[in-house]
Design an enzyme around this catalytic site. Structure first.
Site, PDB file in Angstrom:
ATOM      1  N   CYS A  58       0.783  -0.994   0.011  1.00  0.00           N
ATOM      2  CA  CYS A  58      -0.016   0.102   0.067  1.00  0.00           C
ATOM      3  C   CYS A  58       0.994   1.181   0.069  1.00  0.00           C
ATOM      4  O   CYS A  58       2.099   1.125   0.204  1.00  0.00           O
ATOM      5  CB  CYS A  58      -0.789   0.197   1.079  1.00  0.00           C
ATOM      6  SG  CYS A  58      -1.771  -1.494   1.513  1.00  0.00           S
ATOM      7  N   ARG A 113       1.780   1.729  -5.942  1.00  0.00           N
ATOM      8  CA  ARG A 113       2.061   0.368  -4.895  1.00  0.00           C
ATOM      9  C   ARG A 113       0.451   0.056  -4.584  1.00  0.00           C
ATOM     10  O   ARG A 113       0.265  -0.949  -3.656  1.00  0.00           O
ATOM     11  CB  ARG A 113       2.479   1.141  -3.469  1.00  0.00           C
ATOM     12  CG  ARG A 113       3.905   1.643  -3.670  1.00  0.00           C
ATOM     13  CD  ARG A 113       4.454   2.450  -2.540  1.00  0.00           C
ATOM     14  NE  ARG A 113       4.304   1.462  -1.282  1.00  0.00           N
ATOM     15  CZ  ARG A 113       5.378   0.646  -0.990  1.00  0.00           C
ATOM     16  NH1 ARG A 113       6.574   0.563  -1.867  1.00  0.00           N
ATOM     17  NH2 ARG A 113       5.236  -0.227   0.020  1.00  0.00           N
ATOM     18  N   TRP A 148      -3.765  -1.485  -1.231  1.00  0.00           N
ATOM     19  CA  TRP A 148      -3.650  -2.828  -2.237  1.00  0.00           C
ATOM     20  C   TRP A 148      -4.242  -3.982  -1.368  1.00  0.00           C
ATOM     21  O   TRP A 148      -3.628  -4.222  -0.419  1.00  0.00           O
ATOM     22  CB  TRP A 148      -2.303  -3.038  -2.560  1.00  0.00           C
ATOM     23  CG  TRP A 148      -2.216  -4.275  -3.637  1.00  0.00           C
ATOM     24  CD1 TRP A 148      -1.953  -5.420  -3.292  1.00  0.00           C
ATOM     25  CD2 TRP A 148      -2.445  -4.357  -4.800  1.00  0.00           C
ATOM     26  NE1 TRP A 148      -2.008  -6.118  -4.208  1.00  0.00           N
ATOM     27  CE2 TRP A 148      -2.332  -5.459  -5.283  1.00  0.00           C
ATOM     28  CE3 TRP A 148      -2.827  -3.148  -5.911  1.00  0.00           C
ATOM     29  CZ2 TRP A 148      -2.311  -5.923  -6.808  1.00  0.00           C
ATOM     30  CZ3 TRP A 148      -2.786  -3.591  -7.252  1.00  0.00           C
ATOM     31  CH2 TRP A 148      -2.832  -5.156  -7.623  1.00  0.00           C
ATOM     32  N   ASN A 191       0.635  -0.340   6.247  1.00  0.00           N
ATOM     33  CA  ASN A 191       0.922  -0.972   5.143  1.00  0.00           C
ATOM     34  C   ASN A 191       1.532  -2.419   5.595  1.00  0.00           C
ATOM     35  O   ASN A 191       2.410  -2.207   6.429  1.00  0.00           O
ATOM     36  CB  ASN A 191       1.917  -0.199   4.304  1.00  0.00           C
ATOM     37  CG  ASN A 191       2.459  -1.435   3.042  1.00  0.00           C
ATOM     38  OD1 ASN A 191       1.899  -2.181   2.803  1.00  0.00           O
ATOM     39  ND2 ASN A 191       3.932  -1.062   2.673  1.00  0.00           N
ATOM     40  N   GLY A 192       0.944  -3.530   5.307  1.00  0.00           N
ATOM     41  CA  GLY A 192       1.622  -4.938   5.962  1.00  0.00           C
ATOM     42  C   GLY A 192       0.529  -5.649   6.318  1.00  0.00           C
ATOM     43  O   GLY A 192      -0.749  -5.637   5.889  1.00  0.00           O
ATOM     44  N   GLU A 228       8.393 -20.472 -19.950  1.00  0.00           N
ATOM     45  CA  GLU A 228       8.355 -19.114 -19.370  1.00  0.00           C
ATOM     46  C   GLU A 228       9.378 -18.329 -19.931  1.00  0.00           C
ATOM     47  O   GLU A 228       9.336 -17.233 -20.378  1.00  0.00           O
ATOM     48  CB  GLU A 228       8.303 -19.055 -18.021  1.00  0.00           C
ATOM     49  CG  GLU A 228       8.115 -17.828 -17.241  1.00  0.00           C
ATOM     50  CD  GLU A 228       7.053 -16.939 -17.667  1.00  0.00           C
ATOM     51  OE1 GLU A 228       6.155 -17.570 -18.118  1.00  0.00           O
ATOM     52  OE2 GLU A 228       7.159 -15.851 -17.527  1.00  0.00           O
ATOM     53  N   LYS A 268       9.138 -14.784 -21.958  1.00  0.00           N
ATOM     54  CA  LYS A 268       9.667 -13.586 -21.844  1.00  0.00           C
ATOM     55  C   LYS A 268      10.523 -13.110 -22.845  1.00  0.00           C
ATOM     56  O   LYS A 268      10.500 -11.699 -23.167  1.00  0.00           O
ATOM     57  CB  LYS A 268      10.530 -13.741 -20.415  1.00  0.00           C
ATOM     58  CG  LYS A 268       9.554 -13.782 -19.191  1.00  0.00           C
ATOM     59  CD  LYS A 268       9.317 -12.718 -18.814  1.00  0.00           C
ATOM     60  CE  LYS A 268       8.001 -12.484 -17.797  1.00  0.00           C
ATOM     61  NZ  LYS A 268       6.728 -13.255 -18.685  1.00  0.00           N
ATOM     62  N   GLU A 284       8.377 -11.799 -25.826  1.00  0.00           N
ATOM     63  CA  GLU A 284       7.479 -10.515 -25.647  1.00  0.00           C
ATOM     64  C   GLU A 284       8.225  -9.328 -25.213  1.00  0.00           C
ATOM     65  O   GLU A 284       7.650  -8.259 -25.286  1.00  0.00           O
ATOM     66  CB  GLU A 284       6.437 -10.807 -24.398  1.00  0.00           C
ATOM     67  CG  GLU A 284       6.908 -11.221 -22.917  1.00  0.00           C
ATOM     68  CD  GLU A 284       5.925 -11.499 -22.033  1.00  0.00           C
ATOM     69  OE1 GLU A 284       4.730 -10.943 -22.364  1.00  0.00           O
ATOM     70  OE2 GLU A 284       6.182 -12.076 -21.151  1.00  0.00           O
ATOM     71  N   HIS A 295      12.211 -35.396 -31.927  1.00  0.00           N
ATOM     72  CA  HIS A 295      11.111 -35.635 -32.661  1.00  0.00           C
ATOM     73  C   HIS A 295      10.810 -34.663 -33.840  1.00  0.00           C
ATOM     74  O   HIS A 295       9.652 -34.072 -34.005  1.00  0.00           O
ATOM     75  CB  HIS A 295       9.951 -35.745 -31.751  1.00  0.00           C
ATOM     76  CG  HIS A 295      10.095 -36.864 -30.816  1.00  0.00           C
ATOM     77  ND1 HIS A 295       9.917 -38.262 -31.214  1.00  0.00           N
ATOM     78  CD2 HIS A 295      10.540 -37.024 -29.619  1.00  0.00           C
ATOM     79  CE1 HIS A 295      10.410 -39.082 -30.142  1.00  0.00           C
ATOM     80  NE2 HIS A 295      10.433 -38.249 -28.992  1.00  0.00           N
ATOM     81  N   LYS A 351      -1.284  -5.515 -20.176  1.00  0.00           N
ATOM     82  CA  LYS A 351      -1.050  -5.710 -18.881  1.00  0.00           C
ATOM     83  C   LYS A 351      -2.163  -7.031 -18.440  1.00  0.00           C
ATOM     84  O   LYS A 351      -1.891  -8.031 -17.680  1.00  0.00           O
ATOM     85  CB  LYS A 351      -1.079  -4.888 -17.785  1.00  0.00           C
ATOM     86  CG  LYS A 351      -0.743  -5.405 -16.427  1.00  0.00           C
ATOM     87  CD  LYS A 351       0.636  -6.134 -16.409  1.00  0.00           C
ATOM     88  CE  LYS A 351       0.902  -6.974 -15.184  1.00  0.00           C
ATOM     89  NZ  LYS A 351       2.101  -7.953 -15.422  1.00  0.00           N
TER      90      LYS A 351
HETATM   91  C1  AGP Z   1       3.100 -12.535 -18.956  1.00  0.00           C
HETATM   92  O1  AGP Z   1       4.731 -11.910 -19.135  1.00  0.00           O
HETATM   93  C2  AGP Z   1       2.087 -12.134 -19.887  1.00  0.00           C
HETATM   94  N1  AGP Z   1       2.079 -10.672 -20.102  1.00  0.00           N
HETATM   95  C3  AGP Z   1       0.828 -12.773 -20.096  1.00  0.00           C
HETATM   96  O2  AGP Z   1       1.187 -13.875 -20.782  1.00  0.00           O
HETATM   97  C4  AGP Z   1       0.089 -12.773 -18.937  1.00  0.00           C
HETATM   98  O3  AGP Z   1       0.563 -13.890 -18.156  1.00  0.00           O
HETATM   99  C5  AGP Z   1      -1.558 -13.700 -19.289  1.00  0.00           C
HETATM  100  O4  AGP Z   1      -1.940 -12.566 -20.085  1.00  0.00           O
HETATM  101  C6  AGP Z   1      -2.122 -13.973 -18.030  1.00  0.00           C
HETATM  102  O5  AGP Z   1      -2.334 -12.852 -17.366  1.00  0.00           O
HETATM  103  P1  AGP Z   1      -2.912 -13.166 -15.927  1.00  0.00           P
HETATM  104  O6  AGP Z   1      -2.016 -13.760 -15.103  1.00  0.00           O
HETATM  105  O7  AGP Z   1      -3.465 -11.848 -15.321  1.00  0.00           O
HETATM  106  O8  AGP Z   1      -4.529 -14.011 -16.034  1.00  0.00           O
END
Ligand code: AGP
Length: 609
Positions: free
Chosen positions: A2, A27, A75, A101-102, A481, A485, A488, A504, A604
């Site tokens: 927070c 935050r 938060w 906060n905490g 993952e 990363k 993207e 394969h 996001k």
């Molecule tokens: C992660 O780096 C991506 N931006 C994306 O794959 C994200 O993880 C995915 O859209 C799921 O989002 P969420 O966890 O908010 O559901």
């Protein structure tokens, strides 16, 4: 996380508080409020939603005389993000206000004690309990500061807390334990805040409070005392040369880097209140799951990084929790008319709690009569509200579009679930739980050298046009993952693959222009991955191998680049591998001049199909 701000000085406090809260919105921003003294009264104004809702409630002319006050942007961790749970909170007699906060771990026990004394509560928060406790202690304590200290000594957990009270006009008290709180020393005025951006335009002179310290501020006068015995503590004033942008990122160049480096704290916060030390060893507490029967099968459904977290966790849920577990990408699950049998449970994982496909999967599961667990980071999000049971990852707001600390917190929570269900199935794994508890300190110590190593490798591989990421078992999920990363963030084509699948077909791609990032961690599949690395090398493929020491020695792999991570239990090696992969992608993207925090084409939270 927070955001807290306090002010005592010569200016109108409320406009300063609101301005400071805007700078702390990163935050947390699900509700906010301010408290200030004016005309001998303690006034509190708060609102659910964004800060603009609070501003709409504040009529400027009614608050301009107050020169002492405090503000909070929330938060949520306890209680939904609704107005009654917004801070500040008042003591029973309304003469003391605090922002916090905490997490106060023993707030339920304290609340029962206060209820028995006739206290009544307006919110569901742990913070309001602390405000009432201070008020209760004030009845017997010789002074307000003694009451404040006595209450805090009884509160277990993490807190950064600021208090104002009618009995000491113009004065602010503050204290911290495992949550950030610092003092800004201006000309004729002082600030308190969770982070420097809140008061940076007014002063760069900062006193950093430490755990177990209590501060008293009145205008330009400030003193720091020991919480233990209220003895004076000598503190120095530091000058911080940051600009605003740098300050919001905690001095890091990007939010992504800040959030990667926050992961030790995220692990601590995710574990807070969920592990009890008992006579025969530590025990996992996940009260949210107690009312649900042990699932006969768990169906994990998620997207992107959250899916990768679920894939990483499946092995633990089955191996440690003894829960049959399968996995689906949400956009596939929702259209394949899945069979969900009685006793089975769907678990949706979502940082934002708003991902359309994941939310649709939740609704489909519920239509089919299946209980749903939601693993979320945003309190009060759609998924959190619609799941039968929600487990919060408590990672704090994740600002950078690329998800980093959220995955770490999801992995912690899934590991806890595996141990929790193991306990319910009569199986315990104390070594793994102790390993989890040691992670924050061990990871914090390792991160700086990991960042350096990542930067070295980025320099050497930044011209690559494609990358393979290979792994087996839990490292398969990490390979996916790592590839995600890199894609993207740096827009370099990357494929995460189960290492055993290379022969394969995909191995046809290997040549000196197509490097491989191999995850060869210290687990039962190391020898198999080592063979896969040999297959790549035999075709002149360049290899970066992410390894750990085995029996105290660095594995003998003849690769171009060896990246050695700290040793760990096999089940927990992902907590070291994940930040390494994140840092490699970060350094590649930064070196290539990409928009790290807002990569092209991404959002996001994907709230559309
Ligand atoms: C992660 O780096 C991506 N931006 C994306 O794959 C994200 O993880 C995915 O859209 C799921 O989002 P969420 O966890 O908010 O559901």
């Amino acid at each position: 996380m927070c955001g807290i701000i306090g002010y005592s000085g010569h200016r109108p406090a409320v406009p300063l508080l609101v301005e400071g809260l805007h700078r702390l919105e990163y935050r947390g921003y699900d509700s906010s409020g301010v408290a200030f003294e004016q005309a001998g009264r303690l006034q509190v104004v708060k609102a659910a939603g964004k800060l603009s809702a609070l501003e709409a409630k504040l009529e400027e002319n009614a608050y301009m005389l107050a020169t002492t006050g405090m503000g909070h942007t929330r938060w949520a961790t306890h209680g939904l993000p609704v107005e009654k749970n917004a801070h500040p909170h008042l003591s029973q007699d309304g003469r003391i206000a605090i922002v916090h906060n905490g997490i106060i771990e023993n707030f339920q026990e304290l609340k029962e004690e206060l209820l028995a004394k006739g206290h009544t509560f307006l919110s569901d928060t742990d913070t309001e309990v602390l405000a009432h406790l201070i008020g209760e202690e004030r009845k017997a304590a010789p002074s307000l500061r003694e009451a404040f200290a006595r209450a805090l000594r009884r509160a277990h957990g993490a807190y950064a807390v600021v208090m104002i009270a009618l009995e000491e006009p113009g004065v602010m008290y503050a204290a911290r334990m495992s949550a950030p709180l610092l003092m800004g020393v201006g000309v004729g005025e002082c600030f308190l805040a969770s982070d420097i951006p809140a008061f940076l335009p007014y002063t760069r002179d900062v006193v950093f409070l430490e755990d177990g310290e209590l501060a008293r501020i009145k205008g330009p006068k400030w003193e720091v005392l020991s919480l233990a015995d209220l003895s004076p503590v000598k503190k120095s004033v530091s000058h911080v040369p940051w600009d605003m942008q740098a300050a919001a990122k905690g001095g890091y160049k990007h939010f992504m880097l800040k959030e990667i480096m926050e992961q030790p704290r995220v692990i601590t916060d995710c574990l807070t209140g969920r592990v009890a030390e008992e006579k025969d060893g530590p025990r996992v507490l996940l009260h949210e799951l107690d009312a649900l029967p042990v699932p006969s099968r768990l169906h994990i459904v998620a997207c992107g990084t959250s899916y990768n977290a679920g894939l990483w966790g499946r092995q633990l849920l089955e191996g440690v929790g003894r829960i049959p577990t399968d996995l689906d990408i949400a956009s596939e699950f929702r259209y394949r008319d899945p069979m969900l049998l009685p006793g089975e449970v769907v678990m949706v994982i979502s940082q934002s709690g708003e991902t359309a496909d994941t939310l649709a999967a939740l609704r489909l599961a519920r239509e089919k009569g299946c209980k749903v667990i939601g693993l979320c980071n945003v309190v009060g999000s759609s998924i959190a509200r619609e799941a039968d049971v929600v487990l919060y990852t408590q990672a704090g707001p994740e600002i950078s579009v690329a998800s980093t600390k959220a995955m770490c917190s999801q992995m912690v929570l899934i590991a806890l679930m595996a141990l929790y269900y193991g306990q319910r199935n009569g199986v315990t794994d104390n070594a793994m739980l102790r390993g989890l508890l040691e992670l924050p300190e061990r990871l914090a110590a390792a991160l700086p050298s990991m960042q350096e190593r990542a930067a070295q490798l980025a320099l050497r591989f930044a011209s690559s046009r494609s990358f393979f990421y290979l792994g087996r078992g839990q490292c398969h999920a990490l390979a996916l993952e790592g590839a995600l990363k890199l894609k993207e963030l740096s827009y370099i084509h990357a494929e995460g693959y189960a290492a055993g699948e290379m022969k394969h077909g995909p191995i046809a791609l290997i040549d000196p222009q197509f490097p491989t990032f191999a995850l060869a961690l210290d687990d039962a599949l190391f020898a198999k991955v080592k063979s896969n690395i040999q297959e790549v090398l035999a075709r002149q493929g360049r290899v970066i191998a992410l390894v750990q020491e085995r029996e105290g020695r660095t594995p003998d792999l003849q690769v171009e680049e060896l990246w050695v991570l700290p040793a760990s239990l096999p089940a927990l090696s992902g907590f070291f591998a994940l930040p390494a992969l994140q840092l490699f992608s970060y350094q590649m993207a930064d070196y290539l001049g990409k928009d790290v925090d807002q990569p092209r084409n991404l959002a996001k939270s994907v709230t559309v199909e």
